[in-house]
Structures are given as structure tokens and as C-alpha cells.
Design a protein around this motif. Structure first.
Motif, PDB file in Angstrom:
ATOM      1  N   LEU A 258       0.819  -1.214   0.000  1.00  0.00           N
ATOM      2  CA  LEU A 258       0.000   0.000   0.000  1.00  0.00           C
ATOM      3  C   LEU A 258       0.854   1.265   0.000  1.00  0.00           C
ATOM      4  O   LEU A 258       0.336   2.369   0.232  1.00  0.00           O
ATOM      5  N   HIS A 259       2.152   1.127  -0.220  1.00  0.00           N
ATOM      6  CA  HIS A 259       3.046   2.284  -0.215  1.00  0.00           C
ATOM      7  C   HIS A 259       2.647   3.254  -1.330  1.00  0.00           C
ATOM      8  O   HIS A 259       2.358   2.856  -2.451  1.00  0.00           O
ATOM      9  N   GLY A 260       2.608   4.521  -0.970  1.00  0.00           N
ATOM     10  CA  GLY A 260       2.213   5.528  -1.935  1.00  0.00           C
ATOM     11  C   GLY A 260       0.715   5.759  -1.981  1.00  0.00           C
ATOM     12  O   GLY A 260       0.243   6.651  -2.700  1.00  0.00           O
ATOM     13  N   ARG A 261      -0.029   4.952  -1.268  1.00  0.00           N
ATOM     14  CA  ARG A 261      -1.465   5.141  -1.137  1.00  0.00           C
ATOM     15  C   ARG A 261      -1.758   5.518   0.323  1.00  0.00           C
ATOM     16  O   ARG A 261      -0.853   5.491   1.161  1.00  0.00           O
ATOM     17  N   ASP A 262      -2.956   5.835   0.625  1.00  0.00           N
ATOM     18  CA  ASP A 262      -3.336   6.113   2.007  1.00  0.00           C
ATOM     19  C   ASP A 262      -3.803   4.797   2.625  1.00  0.00           C
ATOM     20  O   ASP A 262      -4.921   4.328   2.340  1.00  0.00           O
ATOM     21  N   PRO A 263      -2.970   4.154   3.469  1.00  0.00           N
ATOM     22  CA  PRO A 263      -3.327   2.834   3.990  1.00  0.00           C
ATOM     23  C   PRO A 263      -4.633   2.842   4.781  1.00  0.00           C
ATOM     24  O   PRO A 263      -5.442   1.917   4.667  1.00  0.00           O
ATOM     25  N   LEU A 264      -4.848   3.880   5.597  1.00  0.00           N
ATOM     26  CA  LEU A 264      -6.058   3.914   6.413  1.00  0.00           C
ATOM     27  C   LEU A 264      -7.303   4.125   5.552  1.00  0.00           C
ATOM     28  O   LEU A 264      -8.352   3.498   5.795  1.00  0.00           O
ATOM     29  N   ALA A 265      -7.193   4.992   4.548  1.00  0.00           N
ATOM     30  CA  ALA A 265      -8.332   5.211   3.658  1.00  0.00           C
ATOM     31  C   ALA A 265      -8.647   3.942   2.874  1.00  0.00           C
ATOM     32  O   ALA A 265      -9.824   3.616   2.640  1.00  0.00           O
ATOM     33  N   THR A 266      -7.610   3.215   2.478  1.00  0.00           N
ATOM     34  CA  THR A 266      -7.829   1.966   1.755  1.00  0.00           C
ATOM     35  C   THR A 266      -8.509   0.943   2.649  1.00  0.00           C
ATOM     36  O   THR A 266      -9.440   0.236   2.227  1.00  0.00           O
ATOM     37  N   TRP A 267      -8.059   0.841   3.878  1.00  0.00           N
ATOM     38  CA  TRP A 267      -8.700  -0.066   4.845  1.00  0.00           C
ATOM     39  C   TRP A 267     -10.167   0.304   5.046  1.00  0.00           C
ATOM     40  O   TRP A 267     -11.047  -0.562   5.032  1.00  0.00           O
ATOM     41  N   ASP A 268     -10.438   1.601   5.215  1.00  0.00           N
ATOM     42  CA  ASP A 268     -11.820   2.041   5.386  1.00  0.00           C
ATOM     43  C   ASP A 268     -12.672   1.642   4.184  1.00  0.00           C
ATOM     44  O   ASP A 268     -13.821   1.204   4.344  1.00  0.00           O
ATOM     45  N   ARG A 269     -12.111   1.768   2.993  1.00  0.00           N
ATOM     46  CA  ARG A 269     -12.857   1.449   1.775  1.00  0.00           C
ATOM     47  C   ARG A 269     -13.178  -0.047   1.703  1.00  0.00           C
ATOM     48  O   ARG A 269     -14.278  -0.448   1.320  1.00  0.00           O
ATOM     49  N   VAL A 270     -12.221  -0.880   2.086  1.00  0.00           N
ATOM     50  CA  VAL A 270     -12.422  -2.329   2.068  1.00  0.00           C
ATOM     51  C   VAL A 270     -13.515  -2.729   3.057  1.00  0.00           C
ATOM     52  O   VAL A 270     -14.427  -3.498   2.728  1.00  0.00           O
ATOM     53  N   VAL A 271     -13.442  -2.215   4.287  1.00  0.00           N
ATOM     54  CA  VAL A 271     -14.439  -2.568   5.299  1.00  0.00           C
ATOM     55  C   VAL A 271     -15.823  -2.080   4.881  1.00  0.00           C
ATOM     56  O   VAL A 271     -16.820  -2.811   5.015  1.00  0.00           O
ATOM     57  N   ALA A 272     -15.901  -0.860   4.353  1.00  0.00           N
ATOM     58  CA  ALA A 272     -17.194  -0.327   3.914  1.00  0.00           C
ATOM     59  C   ALA A 272     -17.779  -1.178   2.792  1.00  0.00           C
ATOM     60  O   ALA A 272     -18.996  -1.448   2.769  1.00  0.00           O
ATOM     61  N   ALA A 273     -16.938  -1.617   1.863  1.00  0.00           N
ATOM     62  CA  ALA A 273     -17.419  -2.466   0.766  1.00  0.00           C
ATOM     63  C   ALA A 273     -17.946  -3.793   1.309  1.00  0.00           C
ATOM     64  O   ALA A 273     -18.999  -4.283   0.870  1.00  0.00           O
ATOM     65  N   ALA A 274     -17.235  -4.372   2.272  1.00  0.00           N
ATOM     66  CA  ALA A 274     -17.657  -5.661   2.841  1.00  0.00           C
ATOM     67  C   ALA A 274     -18.933  -5.511   3.660  1.00  0.00           C
ATOM     68  O   ALA A 274     -19.716  -6.460   3.771  1.00  0.00           O
ATOM     69  N   GLU A 275     -19.152  -4.330   4.248  1.00  0.00           N
ATOM     70  CA  GLU A 275     -20.388  -4.099   4.989  1.00  0.00           C
ATOM     71  C   GLU A 275     -21.593  -4.017   4.050  1.00  0.00           C
ATOM     72  O   GLU A 275     -22.713  -4.406   4.424  1.00  0.00           O
ATOM     73  N   ARG A 276     -21.361  -3.527   2.824  1.00  0.00           N
ATOM     74  CA  ARG A 276     -22.448  -3.476   1.844  1.00  0.00           C
ATOM     75  C   ARG A 276     -22.773  -4.868   1.310  1.00  0.00           C
ATOM     76  O   ARG A 276     -23.937  -5.242   1.163  1.00  0.00           O
ATOM     77  N   ALA A 277     -21.718  -5.650   1.043  1.00  0.00           N
ATOM     78  CA  ALA A 277     -21.894  -7.016   0.529  1.00  0.00           C
ATOM     79  C   ALA A 277     -20.560  -7.735   0.688  1.00  0.00           C
ATOM     80  O   ALA A 277     -19.486  -7.128   0.525  1.00  0.00           O
ATOM     81  N   PRO A 278     -20.582  -9.039   1.019  1.00  0.00           N
ATOM     82  CA  PRO A 278     -19.318  -9.764   1.166  1.00  0.00           C
ATOM     83  C   PRO A 278     -18.447  -9.641  -0.082  1.00  0.00           C
ATOM     84  O   PRO A 278     -18.946  -9.664  -1.215  1.00  0.00           O
ATOM     85  N   ILE A 279     -17.152  -9.493   0.133  1.00  0.00           N
ATOM     86  CA  ILE A 279     -16.207  -9.388  -0.985  1.00  0.00           C
ATOM     87  C   ILE A 279     -15.857 -10.796  -1.460  1.00  0.00           C
ATOM     88  O   ILE A 279     -15.579 -11.675  -0.636  1.00  0.00           O
ATOM     89  N   PRO A 280     -15.871 -11.052  -2.759  1.00  0.00           N
ATOM     90  CA  PRO A 280     -15.532 -12.392  -3.247  1.00  0.00           C
ATOM     91  C   PRO A 280     -14.154 -12.843  -2.761  1.00  0.00           C
ATOM     92  O   PRO A 280     -13.230 -12.036  -2.613  1.00  0.00           O
ATOM     93  N   ALA A 281     -14.046 -14.148  -2.540  1.00  0.00           N
ATOM     94  CA  ALA A 281     -12.768 -14.746  -2.123  1.00  0.00           C
ATOM     95  C   ALA A 281     -12.602 -16.041  -2.907  1.00  0.00           C
ATOM     96  O   ALA A 281     -12.857 -17.126  -2.391  1.00  0.00           O
ATOM     97  N   PRO A 282     -12.223 -15.950  -4.175  1.00  0.00           N
ATOM     98  CA  PRO A 282     -12.145 -17.129  -5.042  1.00  0.00           C
ATOM     99  C   PRO A 282     -11.262 -18.230  -4.438  1.00  0.00           C
ATOM    100  O   PRO A 282     -10.145 -17.969  -3.979  1.00  0.00           O
ATOM    101  N   GLY A 283     -11.771 -19.439  -4.424  1.00  0.00           N
ATOM    102  CA  GLY A 283     -11.005 -20.569  -3.911  1.00  0.00           C
ATOM    103  C   GLY A 283     -11.104 -20.741  -2.413  1.00  0.00           C
ATOM    104  O   GLY A 283     -10.651 -21.756  -1.881  1.00  0.00           O
ATOM    105  N   ALA A 284     -11.686 -19.776  -1.704  1.00  0.00           N
ATOM    106  CA  ALA A 284     -11.814 -19.885  -0.252  1.00  0.00           C
ATOM    107  C   ALA A 284     -13.137 -20.559   0.088  1.00  0.00           C
ATOM    108  O   ALA A 284     -14.018 -20.736  -0.752  1.00  0.00           O
ATOM    109  N   SER A 285     -13.284 -20.901   1.370  1.00  0.00           N
ATOM    110  CA  SER A 285     -14.469 -21.639   1.800  1.00  0.00           C
ATOM    111  C   SER A 285     -15.708 -20.771   1.864  1.00  0.00           C
ATOM    112  O   SER A 285     -16.831 -21.256   1.678  1.00  0.00           O
ATOM    113  N   VAL A 286     -15.551 -19.469   2.135  1.00  0.00           N
ATOM    114  CA  VAL A 286     -16.687 -18.554   2.253  1.00  0.00           C
ATOM    115  C   VAL A 286     -16.264 -17.191   1.715  1.00  0.00           C
ATOM    116  O   VAL A 286     -15.074 -16.872   1.663  1.00  0.00           O
TER     117      VAL A 286
END
Length: 474
Positions: A258-286
Motif C-alpha cells: 500500500l506504499h504511496g497510497r493512504d493505507p487507512l483510507a484503503t482499509w476504510d474502503r475495504v471494510v465499507a465495501a464488505a459491509e455493503r456485501a461480502p467481498i468475493p474470495a475465489p477458492g476460499a471456503s466462504v
């Protein structure tokens, strides 16, 4: 065995010298008979009541193992140790020898399996403890599903527990420790408790403080806070601080994904996306829900930062596979059957979903908006939801009598047993010294030379660190 008048008199003298135990612990407990059990260890046992509140209750044998002092002629005494869990210790003692080796220069180091575990009447339930990945901020359905499975586990395990059901808590264990002290022939108990072993130490100090010689509590879990909010705040503050430490490392480390990006903003974006709908995890159990991603975040140990950065970067791109274990853990991998039972007896905090959610939201809206709010769900969503409340011994302020100065140390990056817990308990123990350490969990075990030096001086002659002493990271 026939006991002569002379032998009886000798036993009486021993009982007087050892001190009169309180709260039903008999002073004249038979001495431990040690036998060789391989790997340089000696094993023995102490017979104790299943219920120290009922002298007529059934008996169990508490398993003990001893690493003898290397030079018995120069031995300073015996040191009782519990490495935490709560879990069996004896079977892992050969693996712990290296970490405890310096102590055997001066002490016989004795470990014990807590009641219900391993060699101490170990209980094997008919099915494994339920497990959920989605605990970091579970929705109502996930939480209720875990609670239902956990209640079914407890109901089916009740028969296997037998008379131990409702007798698995730190009050009972502290009385067991007193019986061990007497059986080892020790006028005073020297004790080193790590992690959950510090809970046993706190209760022993409260009930039997006058029988303590030296006590070192490493990575302390506070058993004195009836109010869950400050208990959780201490954890949440560390979790949130660790995430900010990670972000600062990412800003200065070109190898960070995440170098050169805003790590905290990226984390916030990931969590917010997962709160709207689960994020795909190809090959994982869920797929990766927000609760799963929050629960699987690993930022306390700097060695985990490169992998965590990569997981966040890929999840931001739509693939959260790195947050989801490929396979569910095998039975027994998440701990002994009764670890959660004992923990939830000692920490019977509120497990109603709405109450835990309110606590999580309060943390999110105040001190822990990003990660620390997940600490509200521990231990409810990981151990306690659905378990019947039997045989509890809730947290309470300490008021020990006759307790000598205790040494306590906590790691700055440890959100499981945070510094706030150690400091709070140290304030309640007259003469106690709190040693701040830059590091994580299990400081003595980790080999931190500064911590080890202070611990050795304290255990040998009672020398405490200076009031302004600190220890750097290893």
C-alpha cells in the motif's frame, strides 16, 4: 499406611510451619511423590476436592510436572508456573524447556494442568468447540448461529464434565494452587503466571496473599473490572494504535503493498465495501464479510504487516481471499474443549447481541473507529454466547492481605492483554511495580533480555525495577 505418634507429630510440625491455609484448604496435604516421565521431566499429582466449597465433594488428581534445578545444591527454591490458555501445560513442557532454561539455574520449575485439562481430570467433550470466522463484527444471524451451536456443545458436554461442571473457574484453581504449595513443601509460593495464568495469580493473591513469596505476572488479563467498558477500552486502544503503526510503516516502506497510497483510507474502503456485501474470495471456503475481515486483521506483530498490506490491497481490488483461511481448522485446533467454559465463568460479561453491538458502536464512535471496535465482541462472539452461566466467579476489585510486592509487565502492542489491564491491577496491589515493555504478548517467553534481567533479579532477591524503568523491543 500406619502412622506412628512420631510421624503424626512430624506432620503437625510441618503443617504449622507451612501456615494455616484458609477457606477449606487443608494444610497437611501429602507431599508430591515425583517420578521420571521422560524428556528430563518429573511428574506427580495432588489430590483435591472437585469443589473447594464442599469438603465432601468428589476428588480429582491435579497433574504436575517439574523441571528440576540444574544444581540442586545451589537451588533457591521452587517456582510454580502456568503458561496460560487456559489449557494443558504438561504435554507442552518439553517445548517450553528452552524458554524456562535460565530459571532452572535457580529453581525447580513446576507447571500444572488446570482442573478439567490434560492430566488434571481432563475432559473430552463428544464434539469439538464450535468455530466461526465471522466474529469481528458479526450480524445478528451469524451471532445467533454461533450461540446456538455453542449451547448445543455445552449441553452435549455436560455429562463428560461430570462433577466438574460449574467448578471450572479461577476461584477453584486458586485453591488448587494453595494445595500445590503445601504439597510442594513451600512456606511461600513463588509464582510466574503468563497470560491467562495471570488470572489465576490475581485470584490467588486475593485469597492467599499472605502465602505469596514472589509473584511475576506477564501479559496480564485484568480480572478486577466488573464494568466491561473500561476492560474493553484498554484492548481497543491498542488495536487502533497498532493499525496506525502499520499505516506509518507503510508510508515509509517501499516494499509495503500500500506504499504511496493512504493505507487507512484503503482499509476504510475495504471494510465499507464488505459491509455493503461480502467481498468475493475465489477458492476460499466462504466470501469475506466485514466481520470476517475485521476479525482476521493481524497488525499487532510487525512481522505480519507485509502480508496484511497485500491482503488489504487485493481486497480493495475485489479479491479478499487472503483474509479467508483455505480450510476450516481441524477439531481441537482452536483450543481445548473447556477453555471457553472456564474463560466465560471468569468473565461472565453481557452476551446479549444488542448489548454487545451497543458497546461496539460506542467504541467505533469514540476511540476506535477502524479496528478496535472488534474487541467488543471478545469473548462473547468467540467463546461465551450461548453458554449456560454456571459456577461463575466474576471480576472484582482486589483487596489482598499480607501480599508482598508483585511485578507486572505488559507489551505495548498486545491488545489481548493490554497495558491498561496491567496498570489497573498494579494500582490495586500495594507495593506492586508495573514494567512497561515495547513488544507483544508473553514477554519473558519471547526472550526479551531486558525483561528477563528484571524478572531474574526480582525472583532471586526481590529487587524491583526502578520506578521509571522501561524495556525496549527485542
Amino acid at each position: 499406611m500406619r502412622i506412628t505418634i512420631g510421624k503424626a507429630a512430624a506432620l503437625l510440625v510441618v503443617a504449622v510451619l507451612l501456615g494455616t491455609a484458609v477457606q477449606g484448604v487443608a494444610a497437611a496435604v501429602p507431599r508430591v511423590e515425583w517420578h521420571d516421565c521422560g524428556d528430563g521431566l518429573q511428574c506427580g499429582s495432588v489430590r483435591v476436592p472437585v469443589d473447594w466449597g464442599d469438603r465432601a465433594s468428589a476428588r480429582i488428581d491435579l497433574g504436575l510436572a517439574r523441571l528440576p534445578a540444574r544444581d540442586q545444591s545451589r537451588k533457591k527454591g521452587t517456582l510454580l508456573h502456568n503458561p496460560g490458555g487456559p489449557a494443558p501445560a504438561i504435554e507442552y513442557l518439553p517445548l517450553m524447556e528452552g524458554a524456562l532454561d535460565e530459571l532452572t539455574e535457580w529453581f525447580d520449575v513446576v507447571v500444572f494442568d488446570p482442573r478439567g485439562f490434560g492430566a488434571s481430570g481432563g475432559v473430552s467433550c463428544p464434539e469439538p468447540v464450535p468455530f466461526t470466522l465471522d466474529w469481528g463484527a458479526p450480524d445478528r444471524a451469524a451471532y445467533d448461529g454461533f450461540a446456538t451451536a455453542n449451547r448445543a456443545f455445552a449441553d452435549r458436554c455436560a455429562a463428560a464434565m461430570g462433577p466438574l461442571r460449574g467448578k471450572l473457574n479461577s476461584w477453584q484453581v486458586a485453591h488448587d494452587m494453595e494445595a500445590v504449595r503445601v504439597a510442594l513443601g513451600q512456606r511461600r509460593l513463588n509464582y510466574y503466571g503468563n497470560s491467562y495464568g495471570t488470572v489465576f495469580g490475581q485470584v490467588y493473591a486475593e485469597l492467599f496473599g499472605h502465602n505469596v513469596g514472589r509473584m511475576y505476572l506477564d501479559s496480564l488479563l485484568d480480572h478486577t473490572s466488573p464494568d466491561r467498558y473500561p476492560w474493553t477500552v484498554a484492548k481497543a486502544e491498542v488495536s487502533e494504535r497498532n493499525l496506525h503503526r502499520f499505516a506509518r510503516w507503510c508510508d515509509r516502506e517501499p516494499a509495503c503493498a500500500l506504499h504511496g497510497r493512504d493505507p487507512l483510507a484503503t482499509w476504510d474502503r475495504v471494510v465499507a465495501a464488505a459491509e455493503r456485501a461480502p467481498i468475493p474470495a475465489p477458492g476460499a471456503s466462504v466470501p469475506a464479510t466485514a466481520g470476517l475481515i475485521l476479525g482476521q486483521a493481524r497488525v499487532g506483530d510487525e512481522r505480519d504487516w507485509p502480508g496484511f498490506a497485500l491482503a488489504v490491497a487485493e481486497a480493495d481490488a475485489g479479491d479478499a481471499s487472503r483474509f479467508v483461511p483455505r480450510l476450516p481448522p481441524p477439531p481441537g485446533a482452536i483450543g481445548p474443549d473447556l477453555a471457553g467454559v472456564m474463560m466465560c465463568a471468569d468473565f461472565p460479561y453481557e452476551t446479549d447481541y444488542r448489548a454487545v453491538r451497543r458497546l461496539s458502536d460506542r467504541l467505533r464512535d469514540t476511540i476506535a473507529p477502524r479496528l478496535g471496535r472488534t474487541d467488543a465482541w471478545y469473548p462473547a462472539a468467540t467463546h461465551c454466547a450461548g453458554l449456560p452461566r454456571v459456577g461463575t466467579y466474576p471480576p472484582r476489585p482486589l483487596r489482598p492481605r499480607g501480599l508482598p510486592p508483585v511485578l507486572i509487565a505488559s507489551g505495548s502492542a498486545d491488545h489481548v492483554t493490554p497495558p491498561g489491564h496491567g496498570r489497573n491491577v498494579a494500582r490495586q496491589l500495594p507495593g506492586a511495580r508495573y514494567l512497561p515493555v515495547e513488544g507483544g504478548h508473553a514477554l519473558y517467553w519471547s526472550g526479551n533480555p531486558c525483561v528477563r534481567g528484571h524478572v531474574h533479579r526480582y525472583l532471586l532477591d526481590g529487587t524491583m525495577p526502578a520506578t521509571d524503568a522501561t524495556c525496549p523491543a527485542t
